[in-house]
Design a protein around this motif. Structure first.
Motif, mmCIF file in Angstrom:
data_model
loop_
_atom_site.group_PDB
_atom_site.id
_atom_site.type_symbol
_atom_site.label_atom_id
_atom_site.label_comp_id
_atom_site.label_asym_id
_atom_site.label_seq_id
_atom_site.Cartn_x
_atom_site.Cartn_y
_atom_site.Cartn_z
ATOM 1 N N GLU A 91 -9.987 -4.199 0.731
ATOM 2 C CA GLU A 91 -8.694 -3.652 -0.252
ATOM 3 C C GLU A 91 -8.898 -2.773 0.640
ATOM 4 O O GLU A 91 -9.053 -1.854 1.388
ATOM 5 C CB GLU A 91 -8.784 -3.678 -1.860
ATOM 6 N N ILE A 92 -7.148 -1.891 0.139
ATOM 7 C CA ILE A 92 -6.945 -0.738 1.191
ATOM 8 C C ILE A 92 -5.921 -0.067 0.165
ATOM 9 O O ILE A 92 -5.043 -0.928 -0.629
ATOM 10 C CB ILE A 92 -5.814 -0.903 2.627
ATOM 11 N N GLU A 93 -5.910 1.200 0.071
ATOM 12 C CA GLU A 93 -5.002 2.192 -0.677
ATOM 13 C C GLU A 93 -4.148 2.815 0.651
ATOM 14 O O GLU A 93 -4.868 3.761 1.342
ATOM 15 C CB GLU A 93 -5.683 2.972 -1.936
ATOM 16 N N ILE A 94 -2.596 2.448 -0.407
ATOM 17 C CA ILE A 94 -1.699 4.061 1.128
ATOM 18 C C ILE A 94 -1.466 4.219 0.089
ATOM 19 O O ILE A 94 -0.940 3.748 -0.431
ATOM 20 C CB ILE A 94 -1.226 2.801 2.033
ATOM 21 N N GLU A 95 0.011 5.023 0.653
ATOM 22 C CA GLU A 95 0.206 6.258 -0.126
ATOM 23 C C GLU A 95 1.686 6.230 1.055
ATOM 24 O O GLU A 95 1.819 7.380 2.320
ATOM 25 C CB GLU A 95 -0.642 7.131 -0.840
ATOM 26 N N THR A 96 2.831 6.859 0.692
ATOM 27 C CA THR A 96 3.530 7.721 1.043
ATOM 28 C C THR A 96 4.077 8.154 0.033
ATOM 29 O O THR A 96 4.056 8.487 -1.320
ATOM 30 C CB THR A 96 5.301 6.918 1.798
ATOM 31 N N ASP A 97 5.255 9.047 0.348
ATOM 32 C CA ASP A 97 5.670 10.207 -0.583
ATOM 33 C C ASP A 97 6.516 9.214 -1.768
ATOM 34 O O ASP A 97 6.695 9.474 -2.713
ATOM 35 C CB ASP A 97 7.133 10.730 -0.036
ATOM 36 N N ASP A 98 7.343 8.044 -1.443
ATOM 37 C CA ASP A 98 7.789 7.406 -2.591
ATOM 38 C C ASP A 98 6.887 6.294 -3.502
ATOM 39 O O ASP A 98 6.874 5.696 -4.787
ATOM 40 C CB ASP A 98 8.436 6.448 -2.101
ATOM 41 N N LEU A 99 5.148 5.785 -2.710
ATOM 42 C CA LEU A 99 4.682 4.731 -3.186
ATOM 43 C C LEU A 99 3.482 5.424 -3.283
ATOM 44 O O LEU A 99 2.870 5.790 -1.780
ATOM 45 C CB LEU A 99 5.300 3.682 -2.441
ATOM 46 N N LYS A 100 2.643 4.163 -3.461
ATOM 47 C CA LYS A 100 1.159 4.026 -4.028
ATOM 48 C C LYS A 100 1.165 2.922 -4.123
ATOM 49 O O LYS A 100 1.298 2.483 -5.135
ATOM 50 C CB LYS A 100 0.542 5.236 -4.722
ATOM 51 N N LEU A 101 0.112 2.352 -3.376
ATOM 52 C CA LEU A 101 -0.017 0.636 -3.204
ATOM 53 C C LEU A 101 -1.367 0.301 -3.041
ATOM 54 O O LEU A 101 -1.899 0.848 -2.271
ATOM 55 C CB LEU A 101 0.667 -0.465 -2.439
ATOM 56 N N ILE A 102 -2.117 -0.934 -3.359
ATOM 57 C CA ILE A 102 -3.288 -0.916 -3.376
ATOM 58 C C ILE A 102 -2.926 -2.201 -3.058
ATOM 59 O O ILE A 102 -2.849 -3.050 -4.042
ATOM 60 C CB ILE A 102 -4.138 -0.817 -4.501
ATOM 61 N N ILE A 103 -3.639 -2.877 -1.583
ATOM 62 C CA ILE A 103 -3.576 -4.121 -1.438
ATOM 63 C C ILE A 103 -4.396 -4.463 -1.594
ATOM 64 O O ILE A 103 -6.213 -3.620 -0.530
ATOM 65 C CB ILE A 103 -2.738 -3.966 0.324
ATOM 66 N N THR A 104 -4.584 -5.789 -1.890
ATOM 67 C CA THR A 104 -6.035 -6.809 -2.190
ATOM 68 C C THR A 104 -5.754 -7.585 -1.426
ATOM 69 O O THR A 104 -4.939 -8.713 -1.174
ATOM 70 C CB THR A 104 -6.515 -6.813 -3.339
ATOM 71 N N LEU A 105 -6.839 -8.594 -0.199
ATOM 72 C CA LEU A 105 -6.505 -9.525 0.037
ATOM 73 C C LEU A 105 -7.372 -10.131 -0.371
ATOM 74 O O LEU A 105 -8.646 -10.997 -0.130
ATOM 75 C CB LEU A 105 -6.800 -9.643 1.967
ATOM 76 N N LYS A 106 -6.460 -11.446 0.281
ATOM 77 C CA LYS A 106 -7.268 -13.039 -0.654
ATOM 78 C C LYS A 106 -7.522 -13.677 -0.114
ATOM 79 O O LYS A 106 -8.714 -14.806 0.289
ATOM 80 C CB LYS A 106 -6.840 -13.055 -2.275
ATOM 81 N N LYS A 107 -6.470 -13.519 1.640
ATOM 82 C CA LYS A 107 -6.782 -14.835 1.654
ATOM 83 C C LYS A 107 -7.963 -13.907 3.092
ATOM 84 O O LYS A 107 -7.765 -13.252 3.383
ATOM 85 C CB LYS A 107 -5.384 -14.823 2.762
ATOM 86 N N ASP A 108 -8.229 -15.710 3.465
ATOM 87 C CA ASP A 108 -9.233 -15.624 4.628
ATOM 88 C C ASP A 108 -8.520 -15.093 6.105
ATOM 89 O O ASP A 108 -8.155 -16.009 6.311
ATOM 90 C CB ASP A 108 -10.372 -16.178 4.536
ATOM 91 N N TYR A 109 -8.357 -13.775 6.176
ATOM 92 C CA TYR A 109 -7.342 -13.857 8.043
ATOM 93 C C TYR A 109 -8.465 -13.696 8.984
ATOM 94 O O TYR A 109 -8.184 -13.876 10.002
ATOM 95 C CB TYR A 109 -6.948 -12.468 8.098
#
Length: 89
Positions: free
Chosen positions: A17-35
């Motif tokens: 997973e990765i946490e990303i942030e902009t001025d408007d949003l903060k998201l934590i993206i968790t990858l369940k798929k094996d890329y």
């Protein structure tokens, strides 16, 4: 802690997973798929971003996306109640 330690910690997660942030949003993206099946990183990224775009389109149509936006209605409603009470006093 070193960069290598951080990487090893990430490997210990069930899903990366990765946490990303902009001025408007903060998201934590968790990858369940094996890329990892795609060896070419450009193609792997393309597949990931296609999946991300599909996810956003699906989410846009869910009741949860409406609920998320209704938060602002509640906040405005509570603020107007407070303002009304303040004006009465």
């Amino acid at each position: 802690m070193t960069l290598e330690d951080d990487f090893v910690d990430e490997l210990d997660l069930e899903y990366p997973e990765i946490e990303i942030e902009t001025d408007d949003l903060k998201l934590i993206i968790t990858l369940k798929k094996d890329y990892s099946k795609e060896e070419n990183i450009k193609l792997r990224k393309k597949e990931f971003f296609n999946d991300l775009e599909s996810f956003i389109e699906e989410f846009r149509e869910t009741p949860e996306s409406n609920d998320l936006m209704l938060y602002y209605d509640l906040e405005n409603f509570e603020k107007s109640l407070k303002d009304n009470n303040d004006n009465k006093n």
